[in-house]
Scaffold this active site. Structure first.
Site, PDB file in Angstrom:
ATOM      1  N   HIS A 117       0.816  -1.231   0.000  1.00 34.77           N
ATOM      2  CA  HIS A 117       0.000   0.000   0.000  1.00 34.77           C
ATOM      3  C   HIS A 117       0.845   1.275   0.000  1.00 34.77           C
ATOM      4  O   HIS A 117       0.303   2.365  -0.186  1.00 34.77           O
ATOM      5  CB  HIS A 117      -0.930   0.034   1.216  1.00 34.77           C
ATOM      6  CG  HIS A 117      -1.960  -1.058   1.215  1.00 34.77           C
ATOM      7  ND1 HIS A 117      -2.798  -1.279   0.150  1.00 34.77           N
ATOM      8  CD2 HIS A 117      -2.275  -2.002   2.155  1.00 34.77           C
ATOM      9  CE1 HIS A 117      -3.594  -2.314   0.433  1.00 34.77           C
ATOM     10  NE2 HIS A 117      -3.291  -2.765   1.631  1.00 34.77           N
ATOM     11  N   HIS A 149      -6.191  -7.343  -0.473  1.00 29.74           N
ATOM     12  CA  HIS A 149      -6.310  -5.909  -0.759  1.00 29.74           C
ATOM     13  C   HIS A 149      -5.525  -5.571  -2.023  1.00 29.74           C
ATOM     14  O   HIS A 149      -4.467  -6.163  -2.276  1.00 29.74           O
ATOM     15  CB  HIS A 149      -5.774  -5.094   0.426  1.00 29.74           C
ATOM     16  CG  HIS A 149      -6.460  -5.431   1.722  1.00 29.74           C
ATOM     17  ND1 HIS A 149      -5.882  -6.264   2.666  1.00 29.74           N
ATOM     18  CD2 HIS A 149      -7.664  -5.073   2.201  1.00 29.74           C
ATOM     19  CE1 HIS A 149      -6.724  -6.392   3.687  1.00 29.74           C
ATOM     20  NE2 HIS A 149      -7.809  -5.683   3.432  1.00 29.74           N
ATOM     21  N   ASP A 180      -4.439 -12.857   3.438  1.00 30.08           N
ATOM     22  CA  ASP A 180      -5.674 -12.389   4.069  1.00 30.08           C
ATOM     23  C   ASP A 180      -6.917 -12.624   3.215  1.00 30.08           C
ATOM     24  O   ASP A 180      -8.022 -12.233   3.612  1.00 30.08           O
ATOM     25  CB  ASP A 180      -5.557 -10.908   4.476  1.00 30.08           C
ATOM     26  CG  ASP A 180      -4.857 -10.057   3.450  1.00 30.08           C
ATOM     27  OD1 ASP A 180      -4.608 -10.543   2.326  1.00 30.08           O
ATOM     28  OD2 ASP A 180      -4.550  -8.893   3.759  1.00 30.08           O
ATOM     29  N   ASP A 194      -2.615 -10.861  -2.258  1.00 31.93           N
ATOM     30  CA  ASP A 194      -3.187 -10.290  -1.032  1.00 31.93           C
ATOM     31  C   ASP A 194      -4.644  -9.888  -1.318  1.00 31.93           C
ATOM     32  O   ASP A 194      -4.979  -9.519  -2.448  1.00 31.93           O
ATOM     33  CB  ASP A 194      -2.372  -9.060  -0.624  1.00 31.93           C
ATOM     34  CG  ASP A 194      -2.747  -8.505   0.742  1.00 31.93           C
ATOM     35  OD1 ASP A 194      -2.005  -8.764   1.706  1.00 31.93           O
ATOM     36  OD2 ASP A 194      -3.787  -7.803   0.835  1.00 31.93           O
TER      37      ASP A 194
HETATM   38 ZN   LIG Z   1      -4.027  -7.235   2.751  1.00 35.70          ZN
END
Ligand SMILES: [Zn+2]
Length: 308
Positions: free
Chosen positions: A125, A164, A245, A162
């Site tokens: 991120h 996200h 995740d 991931d």
């Molecule tokens: Zn994540």
């Protein structure tokens, strides 16, 4: 070929405060799982501290200064609402980037076929000029530029499973045709980016998955879109933003993968690495917040990396 495991004691000293999901307990759970006899063949290396020159391959000097100056002498400081740092966080973040770069050096030197970097803080991120979402420096993006700078300027593919979207990695390479970024992620979800229409200069491949998606949807996205894209790109190195995740037990999202999905995607990416990249593959830990699911998923991933 051997599999290298990079880690560093500083990763346990990066303290995000009581109750934060991105805790040192995550690495303790991974360490415990990897202490089992089946992982005795891993070649363990202490991660070197990444240099400011390496961080600058992706990040602005202003960002680096802001992060390192924000590190508190005691207690905690906040880079955003979720991104908490403590006195040892600067060192941990530099070692996390250093691990990914050292792993790249090792696979290009032929020391090993592949490597896993058990690092924190995570990185995907972090944008060139901003920390966010638990991430200070973008470890995998830095490793990609390090590979291009020091190992022939070759094409690098980053695959991010991931849950996200890796907004930071996408931002870093949005206009760089020699780096491919391919991501599966829950969408819409944090951080908000990752629509299929975000394609960069034809080098960005997003496969957004609606909440509730599981093995079938994940594998269809990989087989139908991301794997063919990497195959056609013919990278000299595959990097994985290895977040776990998307597991069905993870508390931070709502996809339903299981350990066997991580084993499957690892086998698929190893096959691509063997076909185009001389087997060179470096996997860097991102998210994964249910301790049992994280340990089991990392184990399933590494079991495949170590398979002769
Ligand atoms: Zn994540």
């Amino acid at each position: 070929m051997t599999t290298l495991l990079y880690t560093h004691p500083s990763f346990l000293q990066h303290d995000t405060g009581l109750g934060h999901p991105e805790s040192a307990e995550r690495l303790r759970a991974i360490d415990k799982a990897l202490s089992l006899p089946e992982f005795a063949g891993l070649v363990r290396r202490e991660a070197p501290r990444g240099s400011i020159e390496q961080i600058r391959l992706i990040h602005t000097q202003g960002h680096i200064d802001r992060v390192l100056k924000a590190v508190p002498r005691i207690g905690h400081a906040y880079l955003d609402a979720d991104t908490v740092i403590s006195p040892d966080s600067g060192g941990a973040a530099l070692h996390a980037a250093g691990a990914a770069c050292a792993a790249v050096d090792a696979v290009f030197a032929g020391d090993a076929g592949n490597a896993f970097c058990a690092v924190r803080p995570p990185g995907h991120h972090a944008e060139p000029d901003a920390a966010m979402g638990f991430c200070l420096f973008n470890n995998v993006a830095i490793a990609a530029e390090h590979a291009r700078s020091w190992h022939g300027g070759k094409r690098v593919a980053i695959v991010d499973f991931d849950v996200h979207h890796g907004n930071g990695t996408q931002a870093a390479f949005m206009r760089e045709p020699e780096v491919l970024y391919a991501s599966t992620h829950q969408y819409p979800w944090y951080p908000g980016t990752g629509a299929a229409s975000e394609t960069g200069v034809g080098n960005i491949f997003n496969a957004p998955l609606p909440a509730g998606s599981g093995s079938d949807e994940f594998r269809a996205a990989m087989t139908g879109k991301l794997i063919p894209a990497v195959d056609a790109f013919k990278p000299a190195l595959i990097l994985i933003s290895a977040g776990f995740d998307a597991h069905r037990d993870d508390p931070l999202a709502a996809l339903n993968l299981v350990e066997e999905d991580y084993a499957w995607v690892t086998r698929e990416l190893l096959e691509l690495a063997a076909r185009h990249a001389g087997g060179r593959l470096v996997s860097v830990l991102e998210g994964g917040y249910d301790l049992r699911a994280l340990a089991a998923s990392v184990s399933a991933h590494i079991r495949e990396l170590m398979r002769p």
